[in-house]
Scaffold this active site. Structure first.
Site, PDB file in Angstrom:
ATOM      1  N   THR A  34       0.850  -1.191   0.000  1.00  0.00           N
ATOM      2  CA  THR A  34       0.000   0.000   0.000  1.00  0.00           C
ATOM      3  C   THR A  34       0.885   1.240   0.000  1.00  0.00           C
ATOM      4  OG1 THR A  34      -1.647  -1.169   1.294  1.00  0.00           O
ATOM      5  CG2 THR A  34      -1.823   1.219   1.266  1.00  0.00           C
ATOM      6  N   GLN A 108      -3.902  -7.087  -7.360  1.00  0.00           N
ATOM      7  CA  GLN A 108      -4.395  -7.665  -6.109  1.00  0.00           C
ATOM      8  C   GLN A 108      -5.788  -7.108  -5.808  1.00  0.00           C
ATOM      9  OE1 GLN A 108      -3.165  -6.629  -2.038  1.00  0.00           O
ATOM     10  NE2 GLN A 108      -2.505  -8.755  -1.798  1.00  0.00           N
ATOM     11  N   HIS A 186      -6.747 -11.087  -2.472  1.00  0.00           N
ATOM     12  CA  HIS A 186      -6.145 -10.748  -1.178  1.00  0.00           C
ATOM     13  C   HIS A 186      -6.946 -11.466  -0.095  1.00  0.00           C
ATOM     14  CE1 HIS A 186      -4.192  -8.917   2.056  1.00  0.00           C
ATOM     15  NE2 HIS A 186      -4.217  -7.652   1.720  1.00  0.00           N
ATOM     16  N   ASN A 189      -4.103 -10.988   5.909  1.00  0.00           N
ATOM     17  CA  ASN A 189      -3.977  -9.782   6.731  1.00  0.00           C
ATOM     18  C   ASN A 189      -5.265  -9.228   7.320  1.00  0.00           C
ATOM     19  OD1 ASN A 189      -1.213  -9.748   6.600  1.00  0.00           O
ATOM     20  ND2 ASN A 189      -1.165  -8.599   4.686  1.00  0.00           N
ATOM     21  N   TYR A 191      -8.327  -8.929   6.157  1.00  0.00           N
ATOM     22  CA  TYR A 191      -9.340  -8.273   5.320  1.00  0.00           C
ATOM     23  C   TYR A 191     -10.506  -9.248   5.092  1.00  0.00           C
ATOM     24  CZ  TYR A 191      -5.899  -4.670   5.311  1.00  0.00           C
ATOM     25  OH  TYR A 191      -5.029  -3.719   5.763  1.00  0.00           O
ATOM     26  N   ASN A 246      -4.640  -6.708  11.846  1.00  0.00           N
ATOM     27  CA  ASN A 246      -6.091  -6.447  11.872  1.00  0.00           C
ATOM     28  C   ASN A 246      -6.841  -7.385  12.824  1.00  0.00           C
ATOM     29  OD1 ASN A 246      -6.545  -4.145  10.180  1.00  0.00           O
ATOM     30  ND2 ASN A 246      -6.098  -5.412   8.385  1.00  0.00           N
TER      31      ASN A 246
HETATM   32  C1  PHB Z   1      -1.451  -1.526   5.021  1.00  0.00           C
HETATM   33  O1  PHB Z   1      -1.873  -0.591   4.353  1.00  0.00           O
HETATM   34  O2  PHB Z   1      -0.801  -1.329   6.053  1.00  0.00           O
HETATM   35  C2  PHB Z   1      -1.675  -2.897   4.567  1.00  0.00           C
HETATM   36  C3  PHB Z   1      -2.534  -3.117   3.534  1.00  0.00           C
HETATM   37  C4  PHB Z   1      -2.748  -4.392   3.089  1.00  0.00           C
HETATM   38  C5  PHB Z   1      -2.090  -5.429   3.692  1.00  0.00           C
HETATM   39  C6  PHB Z   1      -1.219  -5.211   4.727  1.00  0.00           C
HETATM   40  C7  PHB Z   1      -1.003  -3.936   5.157  1.00  0.00           C
HETATM   41  O3  PHB Z   1      -2.290  -6.661   3.281  1.00  0.00           O
END
Ligand code: PHB
Length: 387
Positions: A34, A108, A186, A189, A191, A246
């Site tokens: 990101t 992604q 994705h 993490n 999401y 997260n």
């Molecule tokens: C972030 O923006 O910190 C971020 C975004 C997506 C990810 C991991 C970190 O998979």
């Protein structure tokens, strides 16, 4: 590049790899990062084109930063999207630049689920609430772009998850029109797909939650929707079974059971690759005196369950360790993240035995401006080595 003999301890990274219908010229891949620089908002710009062009010159393949599949479910104001015609046209310039440099680029596909925030500009514009599998807020995070840096909110339980599956499909169609070589779901993490998988964020007892099979359903259907557009040869997925980020994390045995089942099903569907990213302690803050993640050797635990898909890995690899994973057959390629931020010529440096001596500046990892000159700092201005 090909006439230069790389140092012996990294040589395996320079064996070309068959990736679906393509040949990746090396196994030093660039992971999604990101960067929050698609200003004015959500539409890739010429600066983004330059950034990807620089990295396309030597990488084996690139996975873009998370591209938002819909306005609802977004987070950062300046993360790129793939839901509008304007975004598709803008991405065409990125994919063209990467192809001109002989590179490969997968998009992604990203939906944040409960990790979105109702005060994020795009979320407001969507006119919809923040959705999650269940009305359970994540803990521990801060929204750095939102005044006052608030924490997560309690999401509205998604009534019909198949609506979002359809958005993945539309995003995959858009991505194909934009000229990408493939797509990565994705699934990592914390999401949305991960939120469905984890029994601490998914308390449903309908067809989308409860048993391992039902918690895995969202991820499997989202992947299938993308495959319906692209074919399985050109679709991969990223997972982080060790959790943490997260506010993700089930007890270890349940984690192994859940992800063990999931990877076997993904493998049966025939995903081109499954990226098993390693646990990352930096992304796993202490909450009530404890970390949430379950660090375990994800390649050792899940790798043997994967028979058809390529296995990749990610997170804090040195080139030497990456080469060892490849030569021992544990991973087909390794995704690098931060090293690509500060070295636009990362793979070339490794091939030529040059030091990785640009120091990454964390302050500029994310863009915090709408001024293009300002956004270049720590983005397109890291120098190449002298060859
Ligand atoms: C972030 O923006 O910190 C971020 C975004 C997506 C990810 C991991 C970190 O998979």
């Amino acid at each position: 590049m090909s006439t230069i003999v790389p140092p012996a301890n990294v040589a395996s990274l320079f064996e070309p790899l068959k990736l679906g219908p393509y040949i990746a010229r090396n196994r030093i891949f660039m992971s999604a990062l990101t960067r929050s620089r698609s200003v004015p908002t959500n539409v890739p710009n010429d600066l983004n084109v330059e950034y990807y062009r620089q990295r396309a010159k030597s990488s084996g393949m690139i996975v873009t930063e998370g591209a938002l599949i819909a306005q609802q479910g977004s987070e950062w104001p300046n993360a790129p999207g793939i839901w509008s015609k304007e975004q598709v046209e803008a991405w065409k310039k990125v994919t063209k630049a990467v192809h001109e440099e002989g590179g490969l680029i997968y998009i992604q596909l990203w939906h944040l689920g409960r990790a979105s925030h109702p005060d994020a500009p795009e979320q407001i514009a969507s006119g919809q609430p923040v959705y999650g599998p269940s009305a359970i807020a994540a803990r521990g995070g801060k929204f750095r772009h939102i005044p006052g840096q608030p924490g997560y909110v309690t999401p509205t339980e998604l009534d019909d998850p198949s609506i979002i599956i359809a958005q993945y499909k539309q995003a995959a169609i858009n991505a194909m029109e934009a000229g990408f070589d493939g797509a990565e779901l994705h699934g990592a993490n914390g999401y949305l797909p991960h939120q469905f998988l984890d029994s601490t964020s998914n308390l449903r007892n309908d067809a989308w939650g409860g048993s391992v099979e039902k918690r895995a359903r969202f991820t499997l259907e989202a992947l299938q929707a993308i495959i319906d557009v692209w074919g399985k040869e050109r679709v991969g997925i990223k997972l982080t079974p060790g959790g943490g980020y997260n506010d993700m994390g089930m007890p270890l045995e349940e984690t192994k059971e859940t992800f063990g089942y999931l990877v076997q099903e993904l493998d049966k569907i025939g995903a081109s690759y499954i990226c098993l990213a390693r646990y990352w302690d930096v992304g796993d803050p202490m909450i009530d005196g404890k970390r949430r993640g379950t660090p375990h050797d994800v390649i050792a635990v899940y790798g043997p369950l994967i028979k058809n898909s390529l296995v990749f890995s990610n997170t804090q690899f040195t080139p030497e360790e990456a080469a060892k994973y490849v030569s021992e057959g544990k991973s087909g390629a390794i995704f690098f993240g931060i090293p690509w931020i500060s070295h636009p010529d990362l793979a070339k440096r490794i091939q030529y035995g040059k030091p990785l001596d640009n120091v990454p500046d964390m302050k500029t990892f994310y863009g915090h401006s709408t001024d293009i000159e300002e956004l270049k700092k720590g983005y397109t201005d890291y120098p190449e080595a002298v060859y």
